[in-house]
Write a protein that holds these residues in place. Structure first.
Motif, PDB file in Angstrom:
ATOM      1  N   TYR A  92     -17.613 -32.283  -9.995  1.00  0.00           N
ATOM      2  CA  TYR A  92     -16.282 -32.889  -9.879  1.00  0.00           C
ATOM      3  C   TYR A  92     -15.386 -32.481 -11.049  1.00  0.00           C
ATOM      4  CZ  TYR A  92     -12.747 -36.628  -9.706  1.00  0.00           C
ATOM      5  OH  TYR A  92     -11.590 -37.337  -9.674  1.00  0.00           O
ATOM      6  N   MET A  93     -15.909 -32.604 -12.259  1.00  0.00           N
ATOM      7  CA  MET A  93     -15.114 -32.232 -13.425  1.00  0.00           C
ATOM      8  C   MET A  93     -14.786 -30.741 -13.395  1.00  0.00           C
ATOM      9  SD  MET A  93     -14.576 -35.057 -14.793  1.00  0.00           S
ATOM     10  CE  MET A  93     -13.570 -34.488 -16.153  1.00  0.00           C
ATOM     11  N   GLY A  94     -15.725 -29.943 -12.917  1.00  0.00           N
ATOM     12  CA  GLY A  94     -15.491 -28.503 -12.820  1.00  0.00           C
ATOM     13  C   GLY A  94     -14.390 -28.181 -11.826  1.00  0.00           C
ATOM     14  N   GLN A  95     -14.381 -28.916 -10.725  1.00  0.00           N
ATOM     15  CA  GLN A  95     -13.338 -28.693  -9.716  1.00  0.00           C
ATOM     16  C   GLN A  95     -11.966 -29.051 -10.279  1.00  0.00           C
ATOM     17  OE1 GLN A  95     -15.000 -31.118  -6.651  1.00  0.00           O
ATOM     18  NE2 GLN A  95     -15.765 -29.377  -5.493  1.00  0.00           N
ATOM     19  N   ARG A 134     -10.752 -26.267 -12.178  1.00  0.00           N
ATOM     20  CA  ARG A 134     -10.687 -25.010 -11.416  1.00  0.00           C
ATOM     21  C   ARG A 134     -11.699 -23.991 -11.919  1.00  0.00           C
ATOM     22  NH1 ARG A 134      -5.546 -26.558 -12.760  1.00  0.00           N
ATOM     23  NH2 ARG A 134      -4.187 -27.174 -11.053  1.00  0.00           N
ATOM     24  N   VAL A 135     -12.925 -24.442 -12.143  1.00  0.00           N
ATOM     25  CA  VAL A 135     -13.973 -23.519 -12.563  1.00  0.00           C
ATOM     26  C   VAL A 135     -14.424 -22.715 -11.352  1.00  0.00           C
ATOM     27  CG1 VAL A 135     -16.320 -23.383 -13.479  1.00  0.00           C
ATOM     28  CG2 VAL A 135     -14.731 -25.086 -14.374  1.00  0.00           C
ATOM     29  N   PRO A 136     -14.435 -21.395 -11.442  1.00  0.00           N
ATOM     30  CA  PRO A 136     -14.927 -20.618 -10.312  1.00  0.00           C
ATOM     31  C   PRO A 136     -16.440 -20.762 -10.167  1.00  0.00           C
ATOM     32  CG  PRO A 136     -14.295 -19.168 -12.116  1.00  0.00           C
ATOM     33  CD  PRO A 136     -13.978 -20.556 -12.553  1.00  0.00           C
ATOM     34  N   LYS A 137     -16.955 -20.689  -8.952  1.00  0.00           N
ATOM     35  CA  LYS A 137     -18.384 -20.868  -8.669  1.00  0.00           C
ATOM     36  C   LYS A 137     -18.900 -22.125  -9.376  1.00  0.00           C
ATOM     37  CE  LYS A 137     -19.489 -16.063  -7.871  1.00  0.00           C
ATOM     38  NZ  LYS A 137     -19.882 -14.868  -8.577  1.00  0.00           N
ATOM     39  N   VAL A 138     -18.260 -23.216  -9.064  1.00  0.00           N
ATOM     40  CA  VAL A 138     -18.442 -24.424  -9.870  1.00  0.00           C
ATOM     41  C   VAL A 138     -19.878 -24.940  -9.858  1.00  0.00           C
ATOM     42  CG1 VAL A 138     -17.621 -25.914  -8.011  1.00  0.00           C
ATOM     43  CG2 VAL A 138     -17.440 -26.687 -10.371  1.00  0.00           C
ATOM     44  N   GLU A 139     -20.562 -24.789  -8.709  1.00  0.00           N
ATOM     45  CA  GLU A 139     -21.924 -25.338  -8.659  1.00  0.00           C
ATOM     46  C   GLU A 139     -22.865 -24.590  -9.591  1.00  0.00           C
ATOM     47  OE1 GLU A 139     -23.937 -26.498  -5.082  1.00  0.00           O
ATOM     48  OE2 GLU A 139     -22.021 -26.936  -4.121  1.00  0.00           O
ATOM     49  N   ASP A 140     -22.796 -23.255  -9.543  1.00  0.00           N
ATOM     50  CA  ASP A 140     -23.647 -22.454 -10.430  1.00  0.00           C
ATOM     51  C   ASP A 140     -23.363 -22.795 -11.884  1.00  0.00           C
ATOM     52  OD1 ASP A 140     -24.341 -21.343  -8.091  1.00  0.00           O
ATOM     53  OD2 ASP A 140     -23.299 -19.435  -8.387  1.00  0.00           O
ATOM     54  N   ILE A 167     -18.318 -28.309 -22.099  1.00  0.00           N
ATOM     55  CA  ILE A 167     -18.466 -26.848 -22.153  1.00  0.00           C
ATOM     56  C   ILE A 167     -18.408 -26.201 -20.773  1.00  0.00           C
ATOM     57  CG2 ILE A 167     -19.812 -26.865 -24.281  1.00  0.00           C
ATOM     58  CD1 ILE A 167     -22.316 -26.507 -22.580  1.00  0.00           C
ATOM     59  N   LEU A 168     -18.236 -27.047 -19.760  1.00  0.00           N
ATOM     60  CA  LEU A 168     -18.308 -26.607 -18.370  1.00  0.00           C
ATOM     61  C   LEU A 168     -17.403 -25.420 -18.051  1.00  0.00           C
ATOM     62  CD1 LEU A 168     -19.745 -27.616 -15.834  1.00  0.00           C
ATOM     63  CD2 LEU A 168     -17.810 -29.080 -15.404  1.00  0.00           C
ATOM     64  N   HIS A 169     -16.163 -25.502 -18.487  1.00  0.00           N
ATOM     65  CA  HIS A 169     -15.188 -24.470 -18.131  1.00  0.00           C
ATOM     66  C   HIS A 169     -15.099 -23.392 -19.207  1.00  0.00           C
ATOM     67  CE1 HIS A 169     -13.465 -27.734 -20.354  1.00  0.00           C
ATOM     68  NE2 HIS A 169     -12.332 -27.136 -20.545  1.00  0.00           N
ATOM     69  N   ARG A 170     -16.169 -23.253 -19.989  1.00  0.00           N
ATOM     70  CA  ARG A 170     -16.220 -22.274 -21.081  1.00  0.00           C
ATOM     71  C   ARG A 170     -14.930 -22.305 -21.885  1.00  0.00           C
ATOM     72  NH1 ARG A 170     -20.512 -18.954 -19.658  1.00  0.00           N
ATOM     73  NH2 ARG A 170     -20.827 -18.725 -17.427  1.00  0.00           N
ATOM     74  N   THR A 207      -6.523 -29.505  -7.051  1.00  0.00           N
ATOM     75  CA  THR A 207      -7.099 -30.613  -7.817  1.00  0.00           C
ATOM     76  C   THR A 207      -6.713 -31.950  -7.196  1.00  0.00           C
ATOM     77  OG1 THR A 207      -5.231 -30.385  -9.300  1.00  0.00           O
ATOM     78  CG2 THR A 207      -7.306 -29.444 -10.025  1.00  0.00           C
ATOM     79  N   MET A 208      -5.520 -31.978  -6.595  1.00  0.00           N
ATOM     80  CA  MET A 208      -5.092 -33.198  -5.924  1.00  0.00           C
ATOM     81  C   MET A 208      -6.065 -33.545  -4.797  1.00  0.00           C
ATOM     82  SD  MET A 208      -1.488 -33.701  -4.031  1.00  0.00           S
ATOM     83  CE  MET A 208      -2.137 -33.274  -2.428  1.00  0.00           C
TER      84      MET A 208
END
Lengths: 335, 246
Positions: free
Chosen positions: A101-104, A107-113, A149-152, B3-4
């Motif tokens: 959720y925080m990664g989304q 806007r982290v790409p390939k968020v699950e990995d 550190i999620l989104h580098r 994000t919304m």
């Protein structure tokens, strides 16, 4: 490698009549671990909240990786990882869901990995499906770090990352921060002197909203071992030749050049070195604007920090810093 | 924008994991069922005396508006008050999310949940259609449910705004309910005493009972509810923005 990642100039924040931070100036370079050392209520959290774009300063500017914290707030927030002191997490989510959720949101790409990677980095991959509400304080801290550190992020801001942890957890989290600090610029606050010495490349001592000292941990150690502090101000920037000359003087323990032509000198206790200093300044071609003995505030702070350390270990410090959170404790009722 | 939707999705799915939301949904549908049953029973009695007076869809749609006034505060109270109490707002406000995206996302999550309840309640007109002959007039059903969705959009937006003012869910609930009741009864005095039309225009129920519930689609009412929703979202965004400056 010497890119400035954090640049703070004249940063001031007031809450009504109360001044939380007062014209702070500091910077941090890429790959540096900068420590923010000071007693509770010194303004550490306030500064961090401004740097993360949580709230704007009253006056002054702060830039992260060249982006203005107010004008380019979204750019700044994209580049900053933040672990607030309270480690806010959603207790009703599982660890991995929370990170995704925080990664989304970032806007982290390939968020699950990436979420799994971050989880591995903090050594929590075996607890991925646990609910956050069921985790211990140390584990929450690690999830908070993973989130940061999620989104580098280029800059990592950690507010009291080891507060409230038991000694083994403290060791774990500290080594984790050292690991992370190899890739990121880290700004961390602490009120424990030993922690700052162990982790940081450079330490800012802050008290009552002002920076009262800025140096490497080793030099701070020297400066804190007693002695007389003398502040000299010369016109223009002090030349290296002057610093060399001063260091060569008998009875001088440490010479540090500060901003605006200020030079801080630590002399051995009980020795009058001021005439020699004045001569050295003039002979090296500088104009002497001011020379005075500095108040011993650093030592006072030092004592406070030492006190804070034992206190923290005993009570696993919980005191929150400014601004005051809305009171949650209900007043005791009389029967 | 993305994000919304992330926030909206999270809020929406969260309703399915919290008991309070289930309870609210359960009560909504239960009370609606009881009212429906009572109305059918009463109409059955009446039809013996006055044949041909079959109940219309208003026996479902009208009570739903009242129920929304009480259910929506329970569903929106948590939206931002909880984040502010737990401190998780600090993470949201330091994520690269605009304040407006946060508010709209939160609102959207709650609105979609209420919309889900309203859509489930479509079962009642379907049931009614089976009970009366020669079936019901579907016009008022369509406008009535459209009106309900619009009203839900307004109410959830206002609830979101009120929630952003508080750290305490219960305080948010009470304040939201008070606001809704005020808006609900605004036109009441002027209705009975003549008086200004302004109060009636601002009245939340006035725009529903005279038009949507009777199968009339009036753009003025659509605009009223849409502007109410926009106002709520705008207020919520401003409140969050001003929080930063404190």
């Amino acid at each position: 490698m010497t890119q400035t990642m954090i640049a703070v100039q004249g940063l001031t924040k007031t809450y009504g009549p109360r001044v939380a931070i007062d014209h702070l100036n500091f910077g941090a370079k890429k790959g540096e671990i900068l420590g923010f050392l000071g007693p509770n209520g010194a303004g550490k959290t306030t500064t961090m909240r401004i740097l993360t774009g949580y709230m704007p300063p009253t006056t002054g500017t702060a830039r992260i990786a060249g982006f203005h914290v107010v004008d380019d707030s979204l750019e700044v927030r994209q580049r900053v990882g933040y672990l607030p002191e309270t480690v806010p997490l959603y207790n009703d989510m599982s660890v991995i869901d929370y990170l995704i959720y925080m990664g989304q949101l970032r806007r982290v790409p390939k968020v699950e990995d990436r979420a799994w990677e971050a989880l591995e980095q903090v050594g929590m991959e075996d607890r991925a499906d646990s609910f956050i509400g069921a985790l211990s304080k140390g584990m929450r801290q690690r999830v908070g770090l993973a989130q940061a550190i999620l989104h580098r992020p280029e800059v990592l801001i950690l507010d009291e990352p080891t507060i409230g942890l038991d000694p083994t957890q403290v060791v774990e989290v500290r080594s984790l921060i050292q690991e992370i600090g190899k890739e990121h610029t880290v700004l961390l606050s602490t009120h424990i002197l030993a922690e700052a010495q162990q982790l940081c490349d450079r330490v800012l001592i802050i008290n009552k909203g002002r920076i009262i000292a800025e140096d490497t941990p080793e030099n701070l150690q020297l400066r804190l071992q007693g002695g007389t502090r003398i502040l000299v101000t010369v016109q223009g920037a002090p030349q290296e030749s002057l610093l060399k000359r001063l260091r060569a003087l008998d009875g001088i323990r440490l010479v540090t050049a500060g901003a605006d032509g200020r030079v801080e000198i630590v002399a051995e206790e009980g020795r009058e070195v001021r005439p020699q200093i004045a001569r050295a300044v003039l002979e090296s071609g500088h104009s002497l604007l001011e020379m005075r003995r500095a108040a011993m505030s650093l030592e006072e702070i030092f004592l406070q920090l030492i006190g804070g350390e034992t206190e923290a270990e005993a009570a696993a410090g919980t005191a929150a810093e400014a601004p005051p959170e809305p009171a949650e404790d209900t007043p005791t009722e009389e029967a | 924008m993305r994000t919304m939707w992330t926030i909206a999705r999270r809020e929406y799915s969260r309703y399915f994991t919290t008991p309070a939301a289930y309870l609210a949904a359960f009560l909504f549908l239960l009370v609606l069922g009881i009212i429906f049953y009572a109305n059918i029973a009463a109409s059955t009695m009446r039809s013996f005396m006055m044949p041909g007076s079959a109940p219309g869809v208003e026996i479902i749609v009208n009570p739903m508006t009242t129920l929304l006034v009480f259910i929506v505060p329970a569903l929106t109270m948590r939206l931002l008050a909880e984040e502010q109490r737990m401190g998780t707002i600090e993470l949201l406000l330091t994520s690269p999310v605009r304040d407006a995206e946060l508010i709209v996302g939160k609102w959207l999550g709650s609105f979609l949940f209420v919309a889900t309840l309203i859509v489930i309640a479509l079962l009642y007109p379907v049931a009614l259609n089976q009970l009366v002959s020669p079936g019901i007039d579907w016009g008022p059903v369509i406008t009535g449910f459209l009106g309900l969705l619009l009203m839900a959009a307004t109410l959830t937006a206002l609830g979101t705004a009120v929630s952003s003012l508080f750290n305490n869910q219960i305080a948010a609930f009470v304040a939201t309910l008070a606001l809704f009741l005020l808006l609900w009864l605004l036109g009441f005095p002027s209705q009975s005493m003549g008086g200004s039309n302004l109060w009636q225009y601002l009245d939340l129920s006035h725009h529903f009972y005279d038009t949507f519930a009777r199968g009339i689609l009036d753009t003025r009412d659509v605009i009223y509810y849409l502007s109410g929703a926009a106002l709520g979202l705008f207020a919520g965004t401003v409140i969050i923005e001003t929080r930063r400056w404190r």
